[in-house]
Scaffold this motif. Structure first.
Motif, PDB file in Angstrom:
ATOM      1  N   GLU A 168      -5.341  -1.157 -19.471  1.00  0.00           N
ATOM      2  CA  GLU A 168      -6.042  -0.811 -18.240  1.00  0.00           C
ATOM      3  C   GLU A 168      -7.506  -1.203 -18.386  1.00  0.00           C
ATOM      4  N   SER A 171       5.341   3.078  -7.838  1.00  0.00           N
ATOM      5  CA  SER A 171       3.974   3.441  -7.464  1.00  0.00           C
ATOM      6  C   SER A 171       3.961   4.746  -6.667  1.00  0.00           C
ATOM      7  N   SER A 188      -3.499   3.854  -2.116  1.00  0.00           N
ATOM      8  CA  SER A 188      -3.451   2.976  -3.281  1.00  0.00           C
ATOM      9  C   SER A 188      -2.916   1.600  -2.864  1.00  0.00           C
ATOM     10  N   ASN A 194      -1.601  -6.552 -12.725  1.00  0.00           N
ATOM     11  CA  ASN A 194      -1.561  -5.638 -11.591  1.00  0.00           C
ATOM     12  C   ASN A 194      -2.978  -5.211 -11.251  1.00  0.00           C
ATOM     13  N   HIS A 246     -11.020   1.428  -8.933  1.00  0.00           N
ATOM     14  CA  HIS A 246     -10.182   0.238  -9.010  1.00  0.00           C
ATOM     15  C   HIS A 246      -9.975  -0.150 -10.473  1.00  0.00           C
ATOM     16  N   THR A 262       0.848  -1.186   0.000  1.00  0.00           N
ATOM     17  CA  THR A 262       0.000   0.000   0.000  1.00  0.00           C
ATOM     18  C   THR A 262       0.884   1.236   0.000  1.00  0.00           C
ATOM     19  N   GLN A 304      -5.070  -2.568  -8.967  1.00  0.00           N
ATOM     20  CA  GLN A 304      -4.939  -1.313  -8.235  1.00  0.00           C
ATOM     21  C   GLN A 304      -6.273  -0.950  -7.603  1.00  0.00           C
ATOM     22  N   ASN A 335      -7.818   2.042  -5.426  1.00  0.00           N
ATOM     23  CA  ASN A 335      -7.540   3.407  -4.986  1.00  0.00           C
ATOM     24  C   ASN A 335      -8.712   3.947  -4.178  1.00  0.00           C
ATOM     25  N   SER A 341      -1.801  -2.013  -4.092  1.00  0.00           N
ATOM     26  CA  SER A 341      -1.294  -2.652  -5.312  1.00  0.00           C
ATOM     27  C   SER A 341      -1.073  -4.135  -5.074  1.00  0.00           C
ATOM     28  N   THR A 368      -7.338  -2.761 -13.290  1.00  0.00           N
ATOM     29  CA  THR A 368      -6.271  -3.741 -13.492  1.00  0.00           C
ATOM     30  C   THR A 368      -5.408  -3.241 -14.643  1.00  0.00           C
TER      31      THR A 368
END
Length: 151
Positions: free
Chosen positions: A65, A131, A105, A87, A77, A4, A89, A91, A107, A79
């Motif tokens: 994304e 990040s 955030s 990944n 949120h 995080t 994410q 947020n 991860s 990927t």
């Protein structure tokens, strides 16, 4: 690998979200971003996919994304997928007061292929550092108008 990162931005959450949610602003805080294009769905909506092209030194990278949850101004949120890496994410955006927003955030990186698994194992700090750099660059852009595209 999960971690995080968080940062405090000196902007009210509504202004923060306006800057974050505008894809034209990505070039100002995502170093190496050379182009982006919508590839499916409605821009900014859940399920939408965007292709992001980055150049980092001599290395070029393309990410896809996918927006998996859009509940602005509270959470967003996505990927990101590229060869050997998935990944996730998550947020979260919180008001600290009337003019300050905290961005948290979370991860999660999932690696496939031997080389990516080795890289993830040997260099976890590099991922977290990158990040955090994006968050710091967004802060500089959002608060002071500093753009990484000019550096």
């Amino acid at each position: 690998m999960k971690y995080t990162t968080e940062i405090t931005i000196d902007l009210p959450r509504t202004e923060f979200i306006k800057k974050l949610d505008n894809p034209e602003n990505m070039r100002h805080w995502q170093r190496g971003l050379t182009e982006y294009k919508q590839i499916s769905g409605n821009p900014g909506e859940e399920g939408a996919k965007m292709e992001l092209h980055y150049k980092m030194g001599k290395r070029e990278m393309v990410l896809v994304e996918t927006i998996i949850k859009r509940n602005l101004p509270y959470e967003f949120h996505t990927t990101y997928d590229t060869k050997g890496v998935h990944n996730i994410q998550k947020n979260y955006f919180n008001d600290l007061d009337d003019h300050t927003t905290k961005w948290i955030s979370e991860s999660e990186f999932q690696f496939s292929g031997f080389m990516m698994k080795v890289m993830g194992f040997l260099m976890p700090g590099a991922f977290k550092k990158q990040s955090l750099k994006y968050l710091q660059d967004f802060k500089a852009f959002a608060e002071k108008g500093v753009s990484v595209s000019e550096s």
